[in-house]
Design an enzyme around this catalytic site. Structure first.
Site, mmCIF file in Angstrom:
data_model
loop_
_atom_site.group_PDB
_atom_site.id
_atom_site.type_symbol
_atom_site.label_atom_id
_atom_site.label_comp_id
_atom_site.label_asym_id
_atom_site.label_seq_id
_atom_site.Cartn_x
_atom_site.Cartn_y
_atom_site.Cartn_z
ATOM 1 N N PRO A 1 0.813 -1.226 0.000
ATOM 2 C CA PRO A 1 0.000 0.000 0.000
ATOM 3 C C PRO A 1 0.846 1.276 0.000
ATOM 4 O O PRO A 1 0.352 2.342 -0.332
ATOM 5 C CB PRO A 1 -0.807 -0.101 1.300
ATOM 6 C CG PRO A 1 -0.751 -1.534 1.707
ATOM 7 C CD PRO A 1 0.554 -2.053 1.182
ATOM 8 N N ARG B 1 -1.764 -6.464 -21.936
ATOM 9 C CA ARG B 1 -2.520 -5.826 -23.019
ATOM 10 C C ARG B 1 -1.648 -4.977 -23.929
ATOM 11 O O ARG B 1 -2.001 -4.720 -25.078
ATOM 12 C CB ARG B 1 -3.604 -4.885 -22.462
ATOM 13 C CG ARG B 1 -4.661 -5.511 -21.639
ATOM 14 C CD ARG B 1 -5.552 -4.432 -21.031
ATOM 15 N NE ARG B 1 -6.082 -3.545 -22.048
ATOM 16 C CZ ARG B 1 -7.111 -3.850 -22.834
ATOM 17 N NH1 ARG B 1 -7.724 -4.990 -22.694
ATOM 18 N NH2 ARG B 1 -7.507 -3.004 -23.753
ATOM 19 N N GLU C 1 0.040 -7.845 7.742
ATOM 20 C CA GLU C 1 0.191 -6.378 7.846
ATOM 21 C C GLU C 1 1.324 -5.839 6.982
ATOM 22 O O GLU C 1 1.447 -4.628 6.809
ATOM 23 C CB GLU C 1 0.411 -5.959 9.300
ATOM 24 C CG GLU C 1 -0.746 -6.303 10.234
ATOM 25 C CD GLU C 1 -2.081 -5.858 9.702
ATOM 26 O OE1 GLU C 1 -2.270 -4.651 9.485
ATOM 27 O OE2 GLU C 1 -2.953 -6.724 9.487
ATOM 28 N N ASP D 1 -7.808 2.827 -26.541
ATOM 29 C CA ASP D 1 -8.142 2.735 -25.126
ATOM 30 C C ASP D 1 -8.226 4.092 -24.453
ATOM 31 O O ASP D 1 -7.515 5.014 -24.799
ATOM 32 C CB ASP D 1 -7.117 1.886 -24.381
ATOM 33 C CG ASP D 1 -7.521 0.418 -24.343
ATOM 34 O OD1 ASP D 1 -8.543 0.077 -24.958
ATOM 35 O OD2 ASP D 1 -6.798 -0.349 -23.713
HETATM 36 C C1 9D3 Z 1 -3.164 -0.773 9.178
HETATM 37 C C2 9D3 Z 1 -2.329 -0.456 8.038
HETATM 38 N N1 9D3 Z 1 -2.672 -1.178 6.825
HETATM 39 C C3 9D3 Z 1 -2.029 -0.487 5.681
HETATM 40 C C4 9D3 Z 1 -2.969 0.377 4.946
HETATM 41 C C5 9D3 Z 1 -2.213 -2.556 6.906
HETATM 42 C C6 9D3 Z 1 -2.348 -3.333 5.662
HETATM 43 C C7 9D3 Z 1 -3.591 -3.616 5.121
HETATM 44 C C8 9D3 Z 1 -3.709 -4.371 3.970
HETATM 45 C C9 9D3 Z 1 -1.234 -3.818 5.024
HETATM 46 C C10 9D3 Z 1 -1.333 -4.590 3.887
HETATM 47 C C11 9D3 Z 1 -2.585 -4.845 3.369
HETATM 48 C C12 9D3 Z 1 -2.710 -5.682 2.152
HETATM 49 N N2 9D3 Z 1 -2.646 -4.858 0.925
HETATM 50 C C13 9D3 Z 1 -1.706 -5.073 0.018
HETATM 51 O O1 9D3 Z 1 -0.892 -5.981 0.185
HETATM 52 C C14 9D3 Z 1 -1.628 -4.235 -1.173
HETATM 53 C C15 9D3 Z 1 -2.397 -3.099 -1.582
HETATM 54 C C16 9D3 Z 1 -3.488 -2.413 -0.984
HETATM 55 O O2 9D3 Z 1 -4.020 -2.738 0.095
HETATM 56 N N3 9D3 Z 1 -3.997 -1.322 -1.657
HETATM 57 C C17 9D3 Z 1 -3.493 -0.899 -2.852
HETATM 58 N N4 9D3 Z 1 -2.473 -1.504 -3.431
HETATM 59 C C18 9D3 Z 1 -1.949 -2.598 -2.802
HETATM 60 S S1 9D3 Z 1 -0.667 -3.487 -3.368
HETATM 61 C C19 9D3 Z 1 -0.664 -4.515 -2.114
#
Ligand code: 9D3
Length: 224
Positions: free
Chosen positions: A89, A154, A116, A169
């Site tokens: 994230p 793609r 996490e 696109d």
């Molecule tokens: C409490 C903090 N959280 C971070 C926002 C913890 C957390 C939640 C969900 C950590 C990892 C995740 C799993 N998400 C991914 O692995 C992920 C992701 C995403 O949640 N949103 C956008 N892109 C991606 S790429 C990998």
């Protein structure tokens, strides 16, 4: 292009990779996608891949050992080193420009996490780039990896059939797409715009451009 995916849930990829454009691109050897299961690289009898965070706090963290061992095994499957992408994230936001950039690579190694997050030594030790697919929370990196695989594939030469066109696109001209219609000419009292039935191709192109601009102004002014 060769794409390796390192994940705890390789089966999640089976269905999305088995339809339509991705299916055809794999059959035609435009893209080769190899899935590797991190759990196959555990050394204990519990097949443990996560543990509590040092310093305390909620949730679990992906352990570095199994991910490193899986990565090292995967890397030697193919001569190209590849661009290493950790789905997190916190990463660079994925967009069409990054999709284009990645489509020029010979190999990608995508690492999808659960829990996490990753032990920080995974990112630093593998010298991985971090990529996010957007500002919302999903349950792991797998769906993000699939989005990237789809968007990148793609763009590979020969991946789209005659009916599909990458040039057409949305985003390829930086604008949203114009409204489209097909038969019937009247559906539940709603008519197809007269101009599209006129046969005047210059006028139609002008109308579409205008519609694209208006839609972009209204819904995505950030693109202008
Ligand atoms: C409490 C903090 N959280 C971070 C926002 C913890 C957390 C939640 C969900 C950590 C990892 C995740 C799993 N998400 C991914 O692995 C992920 C992701 C995403 O949640 N949103 C956008 N892109 C991606 S790429 C990998």
């Amino acid at each position: 292009m060769r794409i390796d995916v390192i994940t705890l849930f390789p089966e999640m990829f089976d269905s999305p990779l088995s339809y339509s454009i991705l299916k055809r691109a794999r059959e035609r050897n435009i893209v080769e996608i190899a899935l590797s299961n991190i759990r196959d690289f555990t050394t204990d009898s519990y097949k443990k891949v996560d543990d509590k965070p040092y310093g305390g706090g909620p949730g679990m963290v992906m352990m570095p050992g199994p991910v490193f061992d899986c990565f090292e095994h995967v890397r030697e499957q193919h001569p190209e080193k590849g661009r290493v992408i950790l789905l997190t994230p916190q990463g660079r936001k994925f967009d069409q420009a990054l999709a284009k950039e990645l489509s020029g690579e010979k190999r990608l190694i995508l690492i999808a996490g659960r829990y996490e997050g990753f032990d920080e030594r995974i990112r630093t030790g593998l010298d991985a780039e971090q990529v996010s697919i957007g500002d919302y929370v999903i349950s792991g990196g797998e769906l993000a990896a699939m989005v990237i695989i789809d968007a990148v594939t793609r763009l590979l030469a020969g991946a789209l059939g005659d009916e599909d066109s990458a040039a057409d696109d949305s985003f390829s001209n930086g604008l949203l797409e114009y409204p489209q219609y097909t038969r019937p000419e009247i559906f539940r009292d709603m008519k197809v715009p007269e101009i599209l039935l006129s046969g005047d191709h210059a006028k139609i192109a002008e109308w579409r451009k205008q519609q694209s601009l208006e839609r972009t102004k209204k819904h995505r002014p950030d693109l202008l």
